[in-house]
Design an enzyme around this catalytic site. Sequence first.
Site, PDB file in Angstrom:
ATOM      1  N   HIS A   1     -29.165  35.354 -12.145  1.00 23.47           N
ATOM      2  CA  HIS A   1     -28.262  34.574 -11.722  1.00 23.47           C
ATOM      3  C   HIS A   1     -28.021  34.464 -10.054  1.00 23.47           C
ATOM      4  O   HIS A   1     -26.607  33.664  -9.579  1.00 23.47           O
ATOM      5  CB  HIS A   1     -27.588  33.572 -12.688  1.00 23.47           C
ATOM      6  CG  HIS A   1     -27.658  32.913 -13.904  1.00 23.47           C
ATOM      7  ND1 HIS A   1     -26.504  31.402 -13.965  1.00 23.47           N
ATOM      8  CD2 HIS A   1     -28.891  31.802 -13.664  1.00 23.47           C
ATOM      9  CE1 HIS A   1     -27.112  30.695 -14.699  1.00 23.47           C
ATOM     10  NE2 HIS A   1     -28.630  30.887 -14.360  1.00 23.47           N
TER      11      HIS A   1
ATOM     12  N   HIS B   1     -39.845  29.967 -11.048  1.00 24.19           N
ATOM     13  CA  HIS B   1     -38.835  30.579 -11.638  1.00 24.19           C
ATOM     14  C   HIS B   1     -39.664  30.842 -13.280  1.00 24.19           C
ATOM     15  O   HIS B   1     -39.731  32.472 -13.976  1.00 24.19           O
ATOM     16  CB  HIS B   1     -37.771  29.963 -11.880  1.00 24.19           C
ATOM     17  CG  HIS B   1     -36.299  30.615 -12.799  1.00 24.19           C
ATOM     18  ND1 HIS B   1     -35.833  31.687 -12.117  1.00 24.19           N
ATOM     19  CD2 HIS B   1     -36.377  30.639 -14.032  1.00 24.19           C
ATOM     20  CE1 HIS B   1     -35.019  31.755 -12.887  1.00 24.19           C
ATOM     21  NE2 HIS B   1     -35.164  30.673 -14.233  1.00 24.19           N
TER      22      HIS B   1
END
Lengths: 766, 85, 85, 230
Positions: free
Chosen positions: A99, A53
């Site tokens: 998300h 990430h």
Amino acid sequence: MGATPRPGDPAITPALVADHGLTADEYDRLVAMLGRTPTLTEVGIISALWSEHCSYKHSRPVLRTLPTKAPHVLQGPGENAGVISIGDGLAIAFKIESHNHPSAVEPYQGAATGVGGILRDVFTMGARPIALLNSLRFGSLESPRVRWLVAGVVKGIGDYGNCVGIPTVAGEVVFDPSYEGNPLVNAMCVGLLKESDLIRAKAQGVGNPVIAVGARTGRDGIHGAAFASEDLSEASEAKRPQVQVGDPFTEKLLLEASLELITSGHIVAIQDMGAAGLTSSSAEMAERGDVGVTIDTTKVPVREPGMTPYEILLSESQERMLVVARRGHENEVRAILEKWDLVAEVIGEVIAEPVYRVTEGSKVVAEFPGSRLVTDCPVYHPEAREGEEVQRLRAMDVHAIAERPEESDPFWTLEQLLSSPTIASKTWIHRQYDSTVRGQTVVGPGHGDAAVVRIPGTTKAIALKTDCNGRYVYLEPRTGGRIAVAECARNVACTGARPMAITNCLNFGNPKRPEIFFQFREAVGGMGDACTALGTPVTGGNVSFYNESPGRAVFPTPTIGMVGLIDHVEQSVGGAFTTSGDAIVLLGEPTDELGASEYLSRIHGVTAGAPPRCDLERERLLVDVLLSAIGAGLVRSAHDCSDGGLAVALAESAMMNADAPRGFSVDLSAFTLPSRALLFGEAQGRVVVSTPDPQAVLQVAAQRGLPAFVLGTVGGIGEDVAFQVGSKRHTTSIARLATAFHDSIPNLMARVAVSSDDAAPAGSTR
Amino acid sequence: MPRYRVAVHIVPRQGILDPQGKAVRDALHTLGFGSVVDAHVGRHLVLDVDAASDAEATAAVRTMCDKLLANPVTEDYEIAGVQAA
Amino acid sequence: MPRYRVAVHIVPRQGILDPQGKAVRDALHTLGFGSVVDAHVGRHLVLDVDAASDAEATAAVRTMCDKLLANPVTEDYEIAGVQAA
Amino acid sequence: MKFGIVLFPGTNRDGDAWDAVTGPLGASAVRLWHKDHDLQGADVIILPGGFSYGDYLRAGAIARFSPIMQEVVAHARAGGPVIGICNGFQILCEAHLLPGALLRNASLQFRSMPVTLRVENANTRFTNQYKAGQLLRVPIAHGDGRFAIDADGLRALEDAGQVVFRYVDRNGQVTDAANPNGSLDNIAGIINAGGNVMGLMPHPENAIDPLLGSTDGLGIFTSILAHVAA
Ligand SMILES: Nc1ncnc2c1ncn2[C@@H]1O[C@H](COP(=O)(O)OP(=O)(O)O)[C@@H](O)[C@H]1O
Ligand SMILES: [Mg+2]
């Protein structure tokens, strides 16, 4: 000096290293960098910074191939958000982010905090957020669990954006079984700034204080970044307490305080504490500024007693910022935060010595040389090989699939498609989003192909849209990547806006699998081709890998978020037919293509065939023709042909205005294609426009060599719909089509959104 | 079958941000109630349930909390009382 | 000064539509909990208060309810419990 | 003529109100900070939309106690005009400047959409530029808009003509389907007995520009000006 373990720290064992998601090689790399055994705090820091990430370790080399430059690009990839100039000294900052994993576990908070994060990315550039968009993917709405996810995600997005007071103006929602176990929740934010207020997240000035601003730090979301880099599994269910709770009220205060700080001149840099919290924000700011930094964790305002440096550094508590202020201006910074009832504490300092150092009081608990903890991150070049299953599906002869008997009535087929949740009206969703706050929304959700948001004080407006057809990308990644950009550009141009630039959110499976990495490489390649051809550089984005649930990856979904510019807002157009007697003109031409269509999926349950061809030169022409025709005031509505093809595009234009659905009549007998390809095939590069002056529109198209056809006429409100196909004339009532389109999702969502094996409340009980 | 009234408290889990609780505490402070050290806001549910006994009613409500009423990710619940309704 | 934990229930006044209660009941029915005859949803507040005695803590919380925590037009409140914190 | 637009923490439609009164109306306006005690000479107070204090306890409950609200209450008690829109309406009810309360929408969902309003009383200082029975197209955007009041209170409102706007269908009929939030008797806006304090859930400040779909909200602001001029 050097860091030493804290009393009570566990020993650094291979198991502990593995728990932190670090490979043995990565651990060796860390030891080599430090020249000693790392402390627990250091292992935590590295596990966050080297997570997929934060580090883009599998994607960076591929992303480098994207076009990122143009004269109007003020800030390309690498900052919190991209920034483009729109003239008059004004600029637009925008960014999209995923998300997905938090939303799969706790849809309400997951989606809400996704919106919170993307807002912060935009206002840390010095931009005031003016619009939000979202791009959502779910499994089938027949599943109670999916309905629970949809209800929670939509409420989460709405509650957060509504409270902060940023209108949600556009988006897209697609339903396909491939997303069943792993929904996609991508949020985009667009902000407006003066070019002179642009600020970058670059730590500068030795001796300048580093200040934590906003909410206090709690134990929430510790290791969220590492969590977003794993497949969803039983084990990740057990990690549930890592979910973060958003506080949009504090975000609103933080937004106002941050913008005031930026214009005050008291600070030199500001950055969101997002994924991996304080660790990644401080390390990245130091790396960008090429300076060292020290942080004392005992100075960080915390929510709970007894937090360790490890917890403080890795917490993902929301609504926090890291600021580098000018030395001596600390009190002015504090005063601004106090005005907004927020706290600001000096927690560290910019230093000349090239180290990243964390102390707990006077004791050093982590120390890394220079900016190497960001730059020395491993980079991987995974193997890429196309999967055999996909090759087989693509090669399938979809034209050989026999029609169902009901298809003799094309309106039966059209009804099925209009009620397919992917195509059906999304009003049930966007009526939960405040789309009018700020008073600049000219075309809001459900009224046009893209949103149109006016720029106050000018004659201008921007057009905004997100798009991606994951089925196309799955069946042929390069073509799918191109189409995602081309469709977005078409949508933006349909309002009368010139496509300017894109941001992107790349949602894929596990990159270590060769067939996934092939999808990734090819789709990004296709996206780059289209961006080059259409003159829309990439200004930023986000990669989300590991979107898999046991046994299957999601459709590869490189969501595009595009910004376009309209010089004269009063020229913008919506998607709905407005005037009885107007001519209906098709720009572009139908082809005999059925592959990868919604028609095959909905009517025949088949995901196969090659997606439609994407001729980028043709797409560019189409944009030019649209802009000339709209600019000349010839066009009263424009709507592109995408899912469901020409018939769906026509029907949507007729009833997009739910209060006043109109009849229309078209004669398609001039086209000699098989009727299902003609009506429901998804040939690219097409737009349906309505116009009082069809000859003038045809002429604009002819001048540029774009095929165009007069198809028929717009009718009155409540009148019938007629299709002449070959020698047959079919008619039906607009009410029948409108019911299919408008009632589908509300009817499905009216069923209870929880199943007995779901252990969580519907948003509706709170 | 007898009927029972079961009361349930559903509260934000320890350590999880409770913006509502914080807003209440801050507001009370502003109103001059400085003696309030902390505040938390949860839900108070009252369910009327047909069951053979109070133990059975409580057990049923527990199952409902696990399956629907409490959010297992962010909330804890507690049966606050049972009485014949 | 000793500290007390005071719990308060704030519930919609009788006769005022309680859509949350109805949503809970309907959802429970769909999940197969047909034994639930009725459901009501209110708020459960927990306040930690410094006070000389539990009586004083309760009195203080009553004042807070009258002033801020409950809406006299639509809600009723009740002190549900006091204990040393 | 000066409008004072109050800014609470969490207010977010202050700019919209500002644009409505300073733009087409050309009136002057000041922003009033919640921590201040000074109305800065404003003649008309607007409590704009938003989520003051996050609406975490009850919509409007905490804002009511802001320092500036003491001045707003005094201004209202002295007969000064006050208009509360959406969150502002909620605050006015909490402050007891208007009767009743605004509860969670019956659907339990936020609602953002255009609605049709019927002008029930065109004889107020906020509605004199409309005709009684006139239909307006105005957006709503709220999660807590269900107007509630006890039976006596409702009768008093009705009897005194204090119901100013109702949600109706396109034909002007009061129907359940036209009621976006479950408000008692489709009530969308009310005025106090003194006729100087009005609250409404819909957003007239977002219906002032043909480009954005409707100019039907403008009448409220021009009514205020006309009243002062008269
Ligand atoms: N999640 C969402 N949020 C806001 N608006 C949405 C959302 N999904 C769809 N919309 C809006 O609904 C309309 C139709 O969207 P879409 O089906 O993607 O368009 P197209 O017909 O171009 O494929 C657009 O105005 C779009 O912005
Ligand atoms: Mg689309």
